[in-house]
Structure formats: structure tokens, C-alpha cells
Design a protein around this motif. Sequence first.
Motif, PDB file in Angstrom:
ATOM      1  N   PHE A 128       0.825  -1.199   0.000  1.00  0.00           N
ATOM      2  CA  PHE A 128       0.000   0.000   0.000  1.00  0.00           C
ATOM      3  C   PHE A 128       0.860   1.250   0.000  1.00  0.00           C
ATOM      4  O   PHE A 128       1.920   1.285   0.617  1.00  0.00           O
ATOM      5  N   CYS A 129       0.354   2.275  -0.653  1.00  0.00           N
ATOM      6  CA  CYS A 129       0.955   3.601  -0.582  1.00  0.00           C
ATOM      7  C   CYS A 129      -0.052   4.515   0.113  1.00  0.00           C
ATOM      8  O   CYS A 129      -1.152   4.738  -0.396  1.00  0.00           O
ATOM      9  N   TYR A 130       0.307   5.014   1.279  1.00  0.00           N
ATOM     10  CA  TYR A 130      -0.589   5.858   2.065  1.00  0.00           C
ATOM     11  C   TYR A 130      -0.696   7.246   1.440  1.00  0.00           C
ATOM     12  O   TYR A 130       0.313   7.848   1.051  1.00  0.00           O
ATOM     13  N   THR A 131      -1.922   7.728   1.309  1.00  0.00           N
ATOM     14  CA  THR A 131      -2.155   9.076   0.809  1.00  0.00           C
ATOM     15  C   THR A 131      -2.538   9.953   1.990  1.00  0.00           C
ATOM     16  O   THR A 131      -3.664   9.865   2.495  1.00  0.00           O
ATOM     17  N   PRO A 132      -1.626  10.794   2.464  1.00  0.00           N
ATOM     18  CA  PRO A 132      -1.952  11.633   3.621  1.00  0.00           C
ATOM     19  C   PRO A 132      -2.965  12.698   3.232  1.00  0.00           C
ATOM     20  O   PRO A 132      -3.188  12.966   2.051  1.00  0.00           O
ATOM     21  N   PRO A 133      -3.612  13.321   4.215  1.00  0.00           N
ATOM     22  CA  PRO A 133      -4.600  14.362   3.898  1.00  0.00           C
ATOM     23  C   PRO A 133      -3.947  15.535   3.182  1.00  0.00           C
ATOM     24  O   PRO A 133      -2.775  15.861   3.436  1.00  0.00           O
ATOM     25  N   TRP A 134      -4.716  16.169   2.318  1.00  0.00           N
ATOM     26  CA  TRP A 134      -4.161  17.288   1.562  1.00  0.00           C
ATOM     27  C   TRP A 134      -4.008  18.542   2.418  1.00  0.00           C
ATOM     28  O   TRP A 134      -3.208  19.430   2.110  1.00  0.00           O
TER      29      TRP A 134
ATOM     30  N   CYS B 213      -1.535   3.792   9.801  1.00  0.00           N
ATOM     31  CA  CYS B 213      -0.929   4.824   8.953  1.00  0.00           C
ATOM     32  C   CYS B 213      -1.282   6.220   9.458  1.00  0.00           C
ATOM     33  O   CYS B 213      -0.431   7.116   9.489  1.00  0.00           O
ATOM     34  N   ASP B 214      -2.539   6.402   9.859  1.00  0.00           N
ATOM     35  CA  ASP B 214      -2.957   7.700  10.393  1.00  0.00           C
ATOM     36  C   ASP B 214      -2.170   8.045  11.662  1.00  0.00           C
ATOM     37  O   ASP B 214      -1.715   9.186  11.840  1.00  0.00           O
ATOM     38  N   ALA B 215      -2.029   7.056  12.558  1.00  0.00           N
ATOM     39  CA  ALA B 215      -1.284   7.297  13.794  1.00  0.00           C
ATOM     40  C   ALA B 215       0.163   7.668  13.496  1.00  0.00           C
ATOM     41  O   ALA B 215       0.716   8.623  14.065  1.00  0.00           O
ATOM     42  N   LEU B 216       0.790   6.924  12.597  1.00  0.00           N
ATOM     43  CA  LEU B 216       2.183   7.196  12.242  1.00  0.00           C
ATOM     44  C   LEU B 216       2.321   8.573  11.600  1.00  0.00           C
ATOM     45  O   LEU B 216       3.280   9.310  11.885  1.00  0.00           O
ATOM     46  N   TRP B 217       1.384   8.925  10.739  1.00  0.00           N
ATOM     47  CA  TRP B 217       1.415  10.241  10.093  1.00  0.00           C
ATOM     48  C   TRP B 217       1.356  11.358  11.141  1.00  0.00           C
ATOM     49  O   TRP B 217       1.985  12.404  10.981  1.00  0.00           O
TER      50      TRP B 217
ATOM     51  N   ALA C 193       9.323  14.469  21.277  1.00  0.00           N
ATOM     52  CA  ALA C 193      10.243  15.340  20.548  1.00  0.00           C
ATOM     53  C   ALA C 193      10.495  14.841  19.128  1.00  0.00           C
ATOM     54  O   ALA C 193      10.903  15.625  18.255  1.00  0.00           O
ATOM     55  N   ALA C 194      10.268  13.556  18.884  1.00  0.00           N
ATOM     56  CA  ALA C 194      10.597  12.962  17.579  1.00  0.00           C
ATOM     57  C   ALA C 194       9.393  12.842  16.655  1.00  0.00           C
ATOM     58  O   ALA C 194       9.483  12.208  15.598  1.00  0.00           O
ATOM     59  N   ARG C 195       8.264  13.435  17.001  1.00  0.00           N
ATOM     60  CA  ARG C 195       7.059  13.264  16.190  1.00  0.00           C
ATOM     61  C   ARG C 195       7.247  13.791  14.765  1.00  0.00           C
ATOM     62  O   ARG C 195       6.813  13.163  13.785  1.00  0.00           O
ATOM     63  N   GLY C 196       7.876  14.936  14.629  1.00  0.00           N
ATOM     64  CA  GLY C 196       8.108  15.491  13.296  1.00  0.00           C
ATOM     65  C   GLY C 196       9.029  14.610  12.470  1.00  0.00           C
ATOM     66  O   GLY C 196       8.828  14.434  11.263  1.00  0.00           O
ATOM     67  N   THR C 197      10.044  14.037  13.118  1.00  0.00           N
ATOM     68  CA  THR C 197      10.951  13.128  12.414  1.00  0.00           C
ATOM     69  C   THR C 197      10.209  11.898  11.913  1.00  0.00           C
ATOM     70  O   THR C 197      10.440  11.433  10.783  1.00  0.00           O
ATOM     71  N   LEU C 198       9.305  11.366  12.738  1.00  0.00           N
ATOM     72  CA  LEU C 198       8.533  10.199  12.324  1.00  0.00           C
ATOM     73  C   LEU C 198       7.658  10.529  11.126  1.00  0.00           C
ATOM     74  O   LEU C 198       7.550   9.733  10.190  1.00  0.00           O
ATOM     75  N   ARG C 199       7.037  11.696  11.119  1.00  0.00           N
ATOM     76  CA  ARG C 199       6.211  12.058   9.957  1.00  0.00           C
ATOM     77  C   ARG C 199       7.058  12.110   8.695  1.00  0.00           C
ATOM     78  O   ARG C 199       6.615  11.650   7.628  1.00  0.00           O
TER      79      ARG C 199
ATOM     80  N   VAL D   3       7.582   8.660   7.474  1.00  0.00           N
ATOM     81  CA  VAL D   3       6.353   8.154   6.856  1.00  0.00           C
ATOM     82  C   VAL D   3       6.207   8.694   5.448  1.00  0.00           C
ATOM     83  O   VAL D   3       5.878   7.957   4.500  1.00  0.00           O
ATOM     84  N   LEU D   4       6.455   9.980   5.277  1.00  0.00           N
ATOM     85  CA  LEU D   4       6.329  10.590   3.957  1.00  0.00           C
ATOM     86  C   LEU D   4       7.282   9.948   2.961  1.00  0.00           C
ATOM     87  O   LEU D   4       6.918   9.680   1.809  1.00  0.00           O
ATOM     88  N   ALA D   5       8.492   9.644   3.421  1.00  0.00           N
ATOM     89  CA  ALA D   5       9.488   9.065   2.519  1.00  0.00           C
ATOM     90  C   ALA D   5       9.251   7.582   2.255  1.00  0.00           C
ATOM     91  O   ALA D   5       9.439   7.109   1.121  1.00  0.00           O
ATOM     92  N   LYS D   6       8.812   6.848   3.249  1.00  0.00           N
ATOM     93  CA  LYS D   6       8.748   5.387   3.148  1.00  0.00           C
ATOM     94  C   LYS D   6       7.366   4.839   2.814  1.00  0.00           C
ATOM     95  O   LYS D   6       7.250   3.791   2.166  1.00  0.00           O
TER      96      LYS D   6
END
Length: 585
Positions: A370-376, A484-488, A542-548, A551-554
Motif C-alpha cells: 500500500f501507498c498511504y495518501t496523507p490528507p491534503w 498509517c494515520d497514527a504514524l502520520w 520530541a521525535a514526532r516530526g521526524t517520524l512524519r 512516513v512521507l518518505a517510506k
Amino acid sequence: MVARDAFGLRLREATALADRGELHAAIARLDALLHERPHAAVLRQLLARCHLRAGERDAAVAVAAHPALFADREVLSAVVADFAAAGAWQERARLLETVARHDPGDYEAALALAASLHALGCPSAALHWATQAAALRPAEPMPRAIAATALIDRGDVEAGLAAYRALPAAQDDAEHAARHLVLMHYDPALGADAMSACIRDFARRFLPQPDARAPRARTAGQRLRIGWASPRPGDGPVATFLSGLLRAFDREHHEHLLVDLAGTDTRAARAMLREGDTWVDASGLDDAALLARLRALQLDVLVDLAGHSTANRLRVLARRVAPLQLAWLDWFDTTGAAAIDVFVGDPWLTPPDVAAGFSETVAQLPSGRFCYTPPWYAIDVDRVGGGAVVFASFNRLAKLNDHVLDAWARILHGCAGSRLVLRARHLGEAATRAHVASRFAARGIGAARLELGGSLAYRELLEAYRGVDVALDPFPFSGCTTSCDALWMGCPVVTLAGRSYVGRQGASLMHRLDAADWIAADVDGYVARAVRAAAEVEALRAARGTLRRRVLAKLCDARTQADEFARLVQEQWQRVAARNRFGDP
């Protein structure tokens, strides 16, 4: 005679006003007539219908909920149908409840009310009325089927599955057996091999054998015609995982037809259907007509997005509508259908030991199924608030079997001050919230440590993750879109790798994120990882932005997935062409 004629004249005048759309004038006339003849069932029907047309649903219930109407079953059935036609589902249930309480021995009313409440997402109330209907007619299977499903929907998975399996028609009736194929994936005691055997047995007994379907003649450079068929084109996984893929998919060598099997008229569905080159409305057709309609499209490839899930048309696809047919997306196991040639998986969801149970050839997408499509729209990822760790699961309650609750209670006991947030559609019912709270109370977890709520609009749901630190993945049916939503939103997901496809969804996502340390091999490891997260909560925040960004890359690389999917289709097509001695131009 004169009075009767005058009454009839006034009734005709009121009816004429209603026919002209002058609803409030008609209502005033009908109210006056009803005052004179309060027991006239047909008069109540007309007045309730006018209130419904005027959007006055509560007034329609007040008029219809009268013993005079209950005594005339034909008129009552017509009124109940009027509420359904107006989309007044809540009010229809209220009317049915009044009827059922008026006559506790009315089987039809109790059954209709149970079915209505089940459809409205009120499993505890549906269970009550289904049980009452079953007591009135113990030999009838439908009340017992509703009761079994209601138990599963509110999280009593083991009891619900046992009740469903005990239905006389559970295995012999195609509709009940198909429903069981979906429900059995929630069974913590059923292994992958047993699931595969059940599905293959269903296919053998209930699906037709395929007809021969040779590839169409194609001219040099002509695109492959791919049909993507779904009964839910704008809902759930289809909306989340197909849109990005289609936007990135090669149009030079592939023509995309989106086949809407259910005529879904929603904003999301219309947006999804615009992603293809052609939209095909194939709704409202019986099996024979749908088969003819799909074959007339002259597809080279058909991608079935439903499998055995709700509202599927697998009986038609099993006859074969295209020379190459693939299963992908909204089904999580083999289909068992001889006409489905390929199941699209990935190295983590369908490794060799899992793939061995599939009747299809399992083809892997190297970067993930699957390729996750995040909200626009933009939503901040930063954590709101502080304090002790907050765990959450926004999965449906059917995934929360006793083993899952045991593990979550252990986690909460091991993390002082921690809380658990649950959100699901069926938690919108107060009785079901109380039931879930009682299940935790039996495990020593008080209500103060729980936040239970119903479903939210998607944007609000994502915002809710800003108050969450760690998402807990249920088992054996792990999350996919919810994870996916949680990870995003920057929340790590603790998952337990299972043996079946549905048990490996979380593991697949974590492997793709290079986050194997969030995958547990057993329940003890699962609990330990979650407890360890509580000790590292400030670092996680502190790492939430890094995780997003990971997610965007992977997980959101639509271009890579579209290229892999295109290669997969072309490779499988060449095999079909070779088998038919049909050289691709």
C-alpha cells in the motif's frame, strides 16, 4: 352522507396541496382532519409523509407512533418504508421501538428494530432486541445472526463467533457463509491455514467456475485497459490507498477504468472516480447483467478491490471478465477463486509461508503493498499537552478480543498514571461504552484511566492523535489505515507480528519504516515494548516530526509504488499472452 362527503372533499384538497408541494398548508388541513378522526390509519400515514417531506422528522414520528397505526400492518409497513425512503433512519428506529414495546410479542417489529439498530451502529441495543426476537421464534436464524454479529461489533469477539458458528445456516447458506469469511479474521484462535481452508471450501461450494477469456487483439502501442472494480470507491482503504497510486500510474502504456459496483454518490467517491481515465457505473445490475457489462468493456486486466468483503461481486468476477484478474487492497486473504490469477502482496505481508496458503500466484510489490495518501490539508504533528503517557487505539471494537484487553490492562498497570483512548463507531452508543468500561473494570482498570468515544470526522480524528503518544495495534487483526494515520501524526505503533496476512499489517508498516523495534514476537514482548515507551515518552514527543518525515518518505512514495505496480501488471500480462500464444504487439 353530507358530512362524509365534506370530509372526503377536505381530504382531497389536502392531498392536492401536498401534491403541489404546499406541504405546510397540507399539514394544517390534515391535522384538522386527524383531530376529527384520530384512529384513521391512512390519514396518519399521509400526515407523517408530509412531515417527512417537509424535513420535520420528529413530528412525523409523533404522528406515526400511535396504536391506531399499529393495528393496520399494511399501512404501518408503508409508513416504515416512508421513513427509510426519506433517509430518516434514527427516526425509523424510534418508530419501530414504539411498535415493539407496544406489543412485546410482535416478532416482526422486534426483528426489524434489531436490524435497524445494528445498521445504525448500536450493537448493545441490537443485541437486546435480537435476543427478544429469537425468544419469540427460536427456530429462525436471522435474530441469532444479528445477535452474534452485535456481540462481535461491541468487542465480545469470542462469544459472538461461537454464536455465529452455531447458526444452522452458517456453513450451508451462501450469504451466511460469506459473512463468516469476514468475521473469522477476528478469531484469535483460528490460524492462517484454517482460514485459507475455509475460504477455499467456500469458493468450491459457492463460486462458479471461470469461462475461457482470451486476450483481445491489440494494435502496436495500444494501452493495456485496466479496470479497478470496487463497491466502495470513496470509502475506507480505497480512498486512502488507491488515489495516490492512480495519480502516479503510467498513462502512456495503461488506460484506467474505475468501475463503481454500488453507485456510491458521495463527494469522496466522485473525487476518486475522477482519478481514472473513464468512470463506469456498474451499479444496480444482477449477476448476468453485470457480467455482460464488464465483458463489454474489453478489459485486459481487472483489479478486484473487494474480494469477499461486504457488497462484493466475486460471483461475477469468478466467471472471468478479463484475461488477467488481480486481487488487491480491500481483502486480506486468498479469494479461493480460480479466476483470480494474482494476489498483490509485499515481502512482509505475504512472505513464502503465508503465500503458500493462497490459491493465486502471489506477486510482491518490493516497497510495500500500500501507498498511504496523507490528507491534503495541513495538520500540526506536535503533541498537545504533557503529563503521563497516553496510549490509544482507533480500531473497530471487533478487533478488541479478550487477549487484546488482557495485554492492554497489563500495559496500563505497568505504567503509572497512563491512560488509554479508544475511538470507534460503536462507542457512539452509551450502552456499548459502559460495556467496554466494564470489561476493563474486570481487569482492574477504572473508568478514570479510559477515554471512550465514537467516530469523528477524519480531520478531527487526526487532530485527536495530538493528545496521544503511542498507538496500540490490536491482534490477531492488526490495523492498517488506522496505523498509517497514527504514524502520520507522529505516534509510534506497537504491533504484534502474526502468522496470517491480517496479523502482519502492522509489522509490514514497521519494517518499511525501519522500525523493527516496535514489532513484538509474542504478547509478553508486546507489553514490554509499550511499557518501555512510557519511560521514553518525552523523547517520543520530541521525535514526532521526524517520524512524519519518515512516513512521507517510506509509506507515501506513490511514484515508486506506481512504477512497481505497472511492472507487475506488465509481467503478469506477458505470462497471460504467452499462455494464449498471443504475442504483445
